[in-house]
Every structure is written in C-alpha cells, then in structure tokens.
Write an enzyme that holds these catalytic residues in place. Structure first.
Site, PDB file in Angstrom:
ATOM      1  N   CYS A   1      24.567 -61.339  19.957  1.00 24.66           N
ATOM      2  CA  CYS A   1      24.033 -60.260  19.253  1.00 24.66           C
ATOM      3  C   CYS A   1      24.532 -59.510  18.367  1.00 24.66           C
ATOM      4  O   CYS A   1      23.842 -58.846  17.545  1.00 24.66           O
ATOM      5  CB  CYS A   1      23.683 -59.224  20.212  1.00 24.66           C
ATOM      6  SG  CYS A   1      24.758 -58.500  20.282  1.00 24.66           S
TER       7      CYS A   1
ATOM      8  N   ASP B   1      27.571 -64.807  26.370  1.00 23.36           N
ATOM      9  CA  ASP B   1      27.287 -63.801  25.557  1.00 23.36           C
ATOM     10  C   ASP B   1      27.834 -62.747  26.071  1.00 23.36           C
ATOM     11  O   ASP B   1      27.201 -61.485  26.633  1.00 23.36           O
ATOM     12  CB  ASP B   1      25.627 -63.715  26.164  1.00 23.36           C
ATOM     13  CG  ASP B   1      24.869 -63.140  26.029  1.00 23.36           C
ATOM     14  OD1 ASP B   1      24.557 -62.803  25.397  1.00 23.36           O
ATOM     15  OD2 ASP B   1      23.484 -62.901  25.861  1.00 23.36           O
TER      16      ASP B   1
ATOM     17  N   CYS C   1       3.170 -49.914   8.778  1.00 23.81           N
ATOM     18  CA  CYS C   1       1.770 -48.772   9.177  1.00 23.81           C
ATOM     19  C   CYS C   1       2.474 -47.745   9.241  1.00 23.81           C
ATOM     20  O   CYS C   1       3.015 -47.718   7.862  1.00 23.81           O
ATOM     21  CB  CYS C   1       2.852 -48.826  11.219  1.00 23.81           C
ATOM     22  SG  CYS C   1       4.333 -47.955  11.501  1.00 23.81           S
TER      23      CYS C   1
ATOM     24  N   GLN D   1      16.432 -58.767  27.689  1.00 21.93           N
ATOM     25  CA  GLN D   1      16.606 -59.022  26.269  1.00 21.93           C
ATOM     26  C   GLN D   1      14.513 -58.129  26.400  1.00 21.93           C
ATOM     27  O   GLN D   1      13.771 -58.377  26.739  1.00 21.93           O
ATOM     28  CB  GLN D   1      16.324 -60.325  26.231  1.00 21.93           C
ATOM     29  CG  GLN D   1      17.333 -61.446  26.000  1.00 21.93           C
ATOM     30  CD  GLN D   1      18.347 -61.696  25.787  1.00 21.93           C
ATOM     31  OE1 GLN D   1      17.845 -60.917  24.294  1.00 21.93           O
ATOM     32  NE2 GLN D   1      19.584 -62.152  25.803  1.00 21.93           N
TER      33      GLN D   1
ATOM     34  N   CYS E   1       2.437 -46.810  15.842  1.00 23.05           N
ATOM     35  CA  CYS E   1       4.036 -48.444  16.303  1.00 23.05           C
ATOM     36  C   CYS E   1       3.122 -49.955  16.226  1.00 23.05           C
ATOM     37  O   CYS E   1       2.463 -50.258  17.182  1.00 23.05           O
ATOM     38  CB  CYS E   1       4.882 -47.881  16.796  1.00 23.05           C
ATOM     39  SG  CYS E   1       6.387 -49.526  17.311  1.00 23.05           S
TER      40      CYS E   1
ATOM     41  N   CYS F   1      11.634 -49.507  11.834  1.00 23.55           N
ATOM     42  CA  CYS F   1      11.719 -50.551  11.752  1.00 23.55           C
ATOM     43  C   CYS F   1      12.334 -50.737  10.207  1.00 23.55           C
ATOM     44  O   CYS F   1      11.818 -49.609   9.498  1.00 23.55           O
ATOM     45  CB  CYS F   1      10.403 -51.584  10.912  1.00 23.55           C
ATOM     46  SG  CYS F   1       9.484 -51.936  12.481  1.00 23.55           S
TER      47      CYS F   1
END
Length: 459
Positions: A407, A380, A71, A286, A160, A80
């Site tokens: 994570c 988790d 982008c 999530q 985006c 990103c």
C-alpha cells in the site's frame, strides 16, 4: 525565493504520493497536493541550495484536466485530492507515476505497469471515520472531515461522493441529533468535551451496517435515545450493530478503552470473491470492497499454477489467504495482532476452509520457527515495509517466488533492492486503484529466484 515568500506559481509536475513540484529560479519547490496545470498561491516554508518546501494556500486557476463533477466540500475537506480529474485521467497519472517511481529507484527493467481500475470511483468507501468539532471556534456543531490547511476546523461533509447514501443519511441524522442534544464536542488542545468521532462501516456485498459513536467519559448521556433514532432511519442496508466506544486518551485517534453495545451485535459480515468474512469493530478490512475483489483476483492470476505451500505473511484477518486458498495445498499465515488471528480462524470455519493455518506473532520472530519451505511467499506488510530481521528470514526460505503487495510503493522500492540483491528478479508488476480520487495506489510485484528459473525446463 526566500522563506515566508508568497508566490503565484503553476503546478508543473505530480510525483507519486501526492507531491506537486515546480522549479522556481532553478530550485525545485515541493509541496503537498496540486494538480498539474493549476495556478496556486504558495507559501514558501523552507529554502535550501537546490530544493525548497512550500504549502498551497489556495487554488487560483484550475488545470485544464479538471473537468469531472465534484461535491461542495472539494478543496475544503482533506478527503479527496483528485476528485475534479476524470477517472481515466487519474489512472493514467498513477500509471506514469508508478513507472517513474520504479525507474528512479533503479528498477529500470520495469518499462510498463498496468493499473487496474476500481469498479467505481464514487461511493466505494466501506469505512469512514468522521470527527465532531466546529468550523469556526465556538460555532455550530459539525461532524465530518478535517479541513485542509486548518486541522482544527471540521467540514460537515453531508454530500460526500466517496461514501454511499446510507453513510450520508446517518451522518446528517447524527449531526442533527447531537445539535439538538446540545452536547459539547471534544477539544483536543484543552482535553475537554464529550463527542469525539463517528465511525461507520458497511459490508458492500451484504448491506450490513455498523455504527460506532465515540465519546469521552466526561459527561453522562443516555445513548439509547441515539440508537433508537438510528433504528428508525430508512436505509438501503441494515444496521446490524450500534456501539458506544469510550475514549479518554489524549490522542486524536479512535482508541477503544471501553465499548458498550447499544443495539444488535458487535460484528458484521462482508463477502469477497464468494468468501464470507466476519468484521469486528476495530479489525482491518480493505476499505474498498469491490476494489479488493479486483486486487485479490489479480493476486490469484499472478500466483498462477497451484502451489504446494504458500506463506501469507502479515495476514491480518486472513482475507488474502482465504480468497487464494484454492491456489495451494496449504496456506500458513502469520499476523502480530491476536484479535485479527482469532478472526482469521473464525473466517476459516465460516468458509469451510481446511488448508489454512494462522499463527499469532511477530513475522520477524515467527518465520524463523517454521520448518516447512514455501513455494511462494505472499507479503502484505504495513506501510513502513518489512523489518530487516523478518526480511532476512524470508530470504532464507529460498522460496521460488515472492508476491509482494504494497500500500506504500515508496517503502516497496527499498525492499525490492534487498530482494534483488538476494537473487530475486522482478517478473511482473501491476497497480490496483484501491483509492480513487486520492494519490495512492496498491502495487503488486511478482519476483522469482534466479536459481528456480535456471532449474526450470526451457520452453
């Protein structure tokens, strides 16, 4: 190489978590970001005997692997870091980084790790938090993401690629509306201004949209006019609720000190593996809905045969426990955030689940109160990993199996050492790419206790 030197170097290696490295004059120089093969301009920030820290100032030449479409904000916005790398190559990089991470931590029995793809590397985000500000001091109002290397500068991310068209339409409409209203954005250092954030959430499987405009109380403005404008937009999904959150805290985080409902309802719904979940404005869900379905399907496969009792620790709003509820006679979940537990209880009712129980409290405290012994424990935890006291109580249950979902694999490495010292062995490891175009990946590890293996009949 000295502190404050400006170097032109090639990115030699990418370590897990988004750290690039290059050896310069026998010293390992580490820095945030970078794609192997790029030529970059580097500021040296710290130098020690065998290692140094730097900061990428600009990319001078792209790497050969950077062939994917991007982008117009890529390289400017911090959202990103790998968008220019084809998705299959991203998966390969994350796979190799995970294996290296396990092996360097001493878990050399892990020779290979499959990393499961997100169903799409684009338009996957179901929650985005945009910030009001300006690109240049005193410039036109912007709404978007903090710029790389310039945290006070906001990049207007109208194109985006990791959010869908509804997000982009609402972002553009909101920006134009408040530019016309001539309202000041909040200035963090001066603690002055009005407009702070725009938080958008969407049920990817339902199309439900929630809009949350966040401001200070320093001005009065009729937000009903803003809500009325939004309801007239032509969208693929449907706006279920528009909220106005007041936040006068000094922190740059979105802290809901007061919430006004401008339109519709406060909550919305999404679906995971045919189970419906109610999502409140500030509850965790999530961020990649379709990626979460891949993750929870993998968790169900790793659980294997139906268990008697499963503990679901750090259970949040009950998404994991409820989606795997058919894999146990009873699920017991523990979560410290009371709002999340209440949501989990509502989600039980919504899905007519009768074998799940959720408890509000600190895992480190509550697990010691439970007299039942689980056959499997689902973990988790937050990014920091498991509190030592909680870990001791978890181990004391002598559960046959533990399935650890992380994570933050770096924190996972230390917790695995503790579990292995208590008699557990790693049986299976998989990665799930919940965060395409970023350096992060979710990791699932199945461990079994040596005693349970010894007592199992031989095949």
């Amino acid at each position: 190489m000295k502190k404050r030197d400006i170097l032109e170097i090639k990115v030699e290696n990418m370590e897990f978590g988004g750290t690039g490295t290059t050896v310069v004059d026998g010293i390992k120089l580490s820095y945030k970001g970078g794609i192997a093969g790029q030529k970059v301009k580097m500021l040296v920030k710290k130098v020690r005997k065998t290692k140094a820290e730097g900061k990428i100032l600009s990319v001078l030449e792209p790497a050969e692997i950077e062939t994917a479409p991007t982008c117009p904000h890529y390289g400017i916005c911090g959202g990103c870091s790998m968008l220019s790398v084809p998705y299959d190559e991203q998966i390969s990089i994350k796979k190799n980084q995970l294996i290296e991470l396990f092996n360097e931590a001493g878990h050399t029995e892990v020779a290979d790790i499959e990393v499961l793809k997100s169903p799409s590397p684009y338009e996957y985000k179901n929650k985005m938090e945009f910030t009001f500000g300006d690109k240049e001091k005193g410039g036109e109002l912007m709404l978007g993401m903090h710029a790389k290397n310039s945290p006070m500068s906001i990049e207007y991310v109208h194109s985006c690629m990791i959010v869908d068209e509804d997000y982009r339409k609402i972002l553009v409409a909101t920006t134009e509306f408040f530019r016309n209203a001539n309202l000041p954005h909040y200035r963090v250092l001066a603690h002055e201004g009005y407009l702070r954030h725009l938080v958008l959430r969407k049920g990817k499987n339902t199309g439900d949209i929630q809009v949350n405009i966040v401001t200070t109380t320093q001005l009065e403005f009729d937000m009903d006019t803003y809500a009325n404008m939004l309801t007239k937009l032509t969208l693929n999904g449907e706006i279920k609720g528009i909220l106005h959150t007041f936040n006068d805290s000094l922190s740059d985080a979105v802290i809901p000190e007061k919430i006004n409902l401008l339109y519709g309802v406060t909550d919305f719904e999404d679906i995971l593996l045919d189970k419906r979940f109610n999502i409140s404005p500030f509850s965790f869900f999530q961020t990649n809905t379709h990626g979460a379905e891949v993750l929870y399907s993998a968790v169900k496969d790793m659980i294997g045969d139906k268990k008697d009792i499963i503990f679901d620790l750090y259970s949040g709003t009950g998404t994991i426990g409820i989606t795997v509820s058919d894999k146990a006679n009873k699920i017991v979940g523990i979560e410290i955030i009371e709002e999340a537990v209440e949501a989990a209880k509502e989600n039980i009712k919504k899905n007519n689940i009768t074998n799940c129980e959720f408890i509000a409290g600190d895992v480190a405290t509550e697990v010691s109160k439970i007299s039942e012994n689980p056959e499997l424990i689902l973990l988790d935890p937050p990014r920091a990993g498991i509190h030592p006291k909680a870990m001791g109580d978890i181990i004391s249950f002598n559960s046959k199996e533990i399935l650890y979902i992380s994570c933050n694999p770096k924190a996972l490495m230390n917790d695995l050492k503790v579990l292995k010292s208590a008699g557990y062995e790693i049986q299976e490891v998989i990665g799930v790419d919940m965060f395409p175009n970023s350096p992060h990946v979710e990791t699932c590890v199945l461990l079994s206790h040596k005693k349970s293996q010894a007592s199992s009949p031989s095949l």
